[in-house]
Design a protein around this motif. Structure first.
Motif, mmCIF file in Angstrom:
data_model
loop_
_atom_site.group_PDB
_atom_site.id
_atom_site.type_symbol
_atom_site.label_atom_id
_atom_site.label_comp_id
_atom_site.label_asym_id
_atom_site.label_seq_id
_atom_site.Cartn_x
_atom_site.Cartn_y
_atom_site.Cartn_z
ATOM 1 N N PHE A 61 5.403 20.967 -29.063
ATOM 2 C CA PHE A 61 6.287 20.786 -30.220
ATOM 3 C C PHE A 61 6.009 19.395 -30.765
ATOM 4 N N ASN A 62 5.265 19.330 -31.861
ATOM 5 C CA ASN A 62 4.771 18.057 -32.387
ATOM 6 C C ASN A 62 5.569 17.598 -33.597
ATOM 7 N N LYS A 63 5.716 16.285 -33.687
ATOM 8 C CA LYS A 63 6.480 15.696 -34.781
ATOM 9 C C LYS A 63 5.843 15.986 -36.130
ATOM 10 N N GLN A 64 4.503 15.928 -36.199
ATOM 11 C CA GLN A 64 3.833 16.139 -37.476
ATOM 12 C C GLN A 64 3.977 17.567 -37.987
ATOM 13 N N ASP A 65 4.217 18.508 -37.079
ATOM 14 C CA ASP A 65 4.409 19.898 -37.490
ATOM 15 C C ASP A 65 5.844 20.180 -37.924
ATOM 16 N N ASN A 66 6.744 19.219 -37.681
ATOM 17 C CA ASN A 66 8.163 19.469 -37.925
ATOM 18 C C ASN A 66 8.804 18.319 -38.698
ATOM 19 N N PRO A 67 8.480 18.215 -39.995
ATOM 20 C CA PRO A 67 9.115 17.171 -40.810
ATOM 21 C C PRO A 67 10.617 17.398 -40.920
ATOM 22 N N VAL A 108 14.425 23.243 -28.033
ATOM 23 C CA VAL A 108 12.991 22.971 -27.995
ATOM 24 C C VAL A 108 12.480 22.976 -26.554
ATOM 25 N N GLU A 109 13.210 22.299 -25.664
ATOM 26 C CA GLU A 109 12.780 22.239 -24.266
ATOM 27 C C GLU A 109 12.810 23.614 -23.616
ATOM 28 N N ALA A 110 13.789 24.429 -23.945
ATOM 29 C CA ALA A 110 13.888 25.766 -23.362
ATOM 30 C C ALA A 110 12.683 26.620 -23.759
ATOM 31 N N VAL A 111 12.309 26.548 -25.038
ATOM 32 C CA VAL A 111 11.171 27.329 -25.516
ATOM 33 C C VAL A 111 9.875 26.828 -24.887
ATOM 34 N N VAL A 112 9.644 25.522 -24.943
ATOM 35 C CA VAL A 112 8.403 24.941 -24.429
ATOM 36 C C VAL A 112 8.276 25.181 -22.929
ATOM 37 N N ASP A 113 9.352 24.939 -22.190
ATOM 38 C CA ASP A 113 9.282 25.085 -20.734
ATOM 39 C C ASP A 113 9.053 26.541 -20.322
ATOM 40 N N SER A 114 9.764 27.470 -20.949
ATOM 41 C CA SER A 114 9.643 28.879 -20.540
ATOM 42 C C SER A 114 8.244 29.415 -20.815
ATOM 43 N N LEU A 115 7.676 29.062 -21.969
ATOM 44 C CA LEU A 115 6.347 29.567 -22.300
ATOM 45 C C LEU A 115 5.261 28.866 -21.502
ATOM 46 N N ASN A 116 5.416 27.578 -21.234
ATOM 47 C CA ASN A 116 4.413 26.869 -20.426
ATOM 48 C C ASN A 116 4.405 27.381 -18.987
ATOM 49 N N ILE A 117 5.574 27.714 -18.456
ATOM 50 C CA ILE A 117 5.630 28.300 -17.116
ATOM 51 C C ILE A 117 4.880 29.630 -17.093
ATOM 52 N N ARG A 118 5.101 30.438 -18.144
ATOM 53 C CA ARG A 118 4.414 31.737 -18.213
ATOM 54 C C ARG A 118 2.897 31.538 -18.347
ATOM 55 N N LEU A 119 2.483 30.587 -19.168
ATOM 56 C CA LEU A 119 1.060 30.331 -19.353
ATOM 57 C C LEU A 119 0.413 29.816 -18.066
#
Length: 480
Positions: A436-442, A409-420
């Motif tokens: 990556f939100n808890k409510q979106d990922n039961p 999760v951290e790898a995906v979030v960090d890589s895309l946020n850096i690009r953005l």
């Protein structure tokens, strides 16, 4: 030959520009090519061919000035020669096994051992040459004669010294020739053979990435995209290519429609999709007539290349390499901004000769005016969403099937946020973030390996209306 001794330089005309970003801007063009002039042993038919230069295109698919019959030549000339862009993917649907006719032998006069057959589309491997006597003799290619094409695409027959044909002043020549006029909307649409699995026409789009490893960006079919059947399939095929990628279709509205008729034609024929950029009418350059879709693709690729391959700028109000705007019958179209504005208001891109010379004019997708949200109605915003969505797929595919844990999760979030953040600092977007939100990922989803990320993404809209309020200020009279 004369002996050479020294240093020599040969200057080659520029025709290649290295693409900055193939992700957003690679055009995939469907149509017909003069493959009888191809230098390849097996010219591509219903196979995507990636051309990175003008010469590479001509060697593989041939070139003819007959753009009405060989529609890919129009695009190739515009793309490589006028706009100096590269690369492009060409899909020729003209099949010499199907779209051909036989021509019975007829006399050809030889002058100094050479004769020219002024016919387009002769398939060189089908040519048969024989003597004109009562008991004809069949001559052998490359033993008695050679065959080649001149710049007009006409076949040149030359007797070989020492061959049996050298003394002849006339010979009979028979051959098969291409029938590009047999290629209709059904051939362009194509399909999949239920027995062999072979794909043809627009169905070949799904083979572009698996074969060439490039993502289709723009879908075109100059000479055919004004057909409502072709236009509808172009749009349908541009969505979820290979189940993942999105592109945009650039379609033409027929040049036999006047400015007062284009809006009704567009609505009646459902050229109304957000992934569809409609163009009207046709344009000219140095005596040649082009479809406007061809030039809009050149403008889009050129504009993207000037902006690091990021499609955040609108192709509107950009210079067109043209010298006229016409209807199909050659009648000149001279629009003012007020008239062009009415055409733009119907979701149609046109051309305008006003301040700055000939320019593309129009920011709206085919979905406008029924859709007014930016990502459906503005061309650059729509393209930015498709470009970013494709970027996510290409850059995050490496994480598929990795352990679904916090590190992933951290790898995906960090890589895309850096690009953005990089896109925002460059001015390509107003802002963006990945969450990556808890409510979106039961738990039921995460335990089944399903992770959902939320992406917020805001490209800038084009500033298409600048209004100035001019007021007389009497205070300045004090200067007197």
């Amino acid at each position: 030959m004369a002996e050479r001794h020294g240093v020599y330089v040969t200057e080659v005309p520029a025709s290649i520009l290295t693409p900055v970003s193939p992700l957003a801007t690679i055009p995939v063009v469907f149509g017909t090519a003069p493959i009888h002039m191809s230098k390849l042993a097996s010219p591509p038919v219903n196979v995507p061919f990636l051309a990175e230069s003008w010469e590479q295109y001509k060697d593989a698919l041939g070139y003819s000035e007959d753009w009405e019959n060989y529609t890919l030549c129009e695009f190739a000339f515009s793309h490589f020669q006028l706009y100096k862009q590269s690369p492009a993917v060409f899909i020729n649907v003209l099949d010499p096994e199907m779209h051909k006719e036989s021509v019975n032998p007829s006399p050809v006069t030889l002058t100094s051992g050479t004769g020219t057959i002024n016919v387009q589309g002769i398939l060189i491997n089908t040519v048969k040459v024989s003597s004109t006597g009562q008991t004809p003799t069949d001559y052998v290619r490359d033993t008695d004669y050679t065959l080649s094409f001149n710049s007009a695409g006409h076949l040149i027959l030359t007797a070989k010294p020492g061959g049996a044909m050298i003394a002849e002043s006339s010979v009979n020549v028979g051959y098969d020739k291409l029938k590009p006029e047999d290629v209709d909307s059904g051939v362009i649409v194509g399909g999949t053979d239920g027995v062999t699995g072979a794909v043809t026409g627009l169905e070949v789009l799904k083979q572009v990435f698996p074969r060439l490893r490039v993502v289709p960006g723009l879908i075109l079919a100059p000479g055919f995209s004004h057909d409502p059947v072709v236009g509808a399939v172009m749009v349908a095929k541009s969505r979820k290519i290979n189940g993942n990628f999105n592109a945009q279709a650039i379609t033409d509205i027929p040049g036999n429609q006047t400015a007062a008729q284009v809006d009704k034609w567009k609505e009646d024929n459902l050229y109304t999709d957000k992934a569809q950029f409609n163009t009207w009418p046709r344009v000219t350059k140095s005596g040649r007539t082009y479809r406007l879709s061809t030039h809009l693709a050149g403008v889009i690729c050129q504009t993207d290349a000037e902006n690091d391959g990021v499609p955040y700028r609108s192709p509107s109000n950009k210079a067109l390499h043209i010298d006229g705007i016409v209807l199909d019958d050659g009648k000149v179209v001279a629009l003012g901004p007020d008239e062009a504005e009415l055409i733009n208001a119907e979701g149609i891109v046109t051309a305008l000769n006003f301040i700055g010379g000939f320019r593309s004019w129009g920011n709206r997708t085919g979905a406008f005016p029924d859709a007014i949200d930016p990502q459906s109605s503005f061309i650059p915003v729509r393209r930015m969403f498709d470009w970013w969505n494709n970027t996510i797929i290409l850059t995050q595919w490496m994480y598929v099937d990795d352990p679904a844990n916090k590190r992933l999760v951290e790898a995906v979030v960090d890589s895309l946020n850096i690009r953005l953040n990089g896109l925002q600092s460059s001015g390509f977007i107003l802002g963006g973030r990945i969450e990556f939100n808890k409510q979106d990922n039961p738990k039921e989803s995460t335990m089944n390996g399903k992770l959902k990320f939320r992406n917020y993404f805001t490209p800038p809209s084009p500033g298409q209306e600048l209004e100035f309020m001019v007021e007389y200020d009497a205070e300045y009279l004090s200067a007197i």
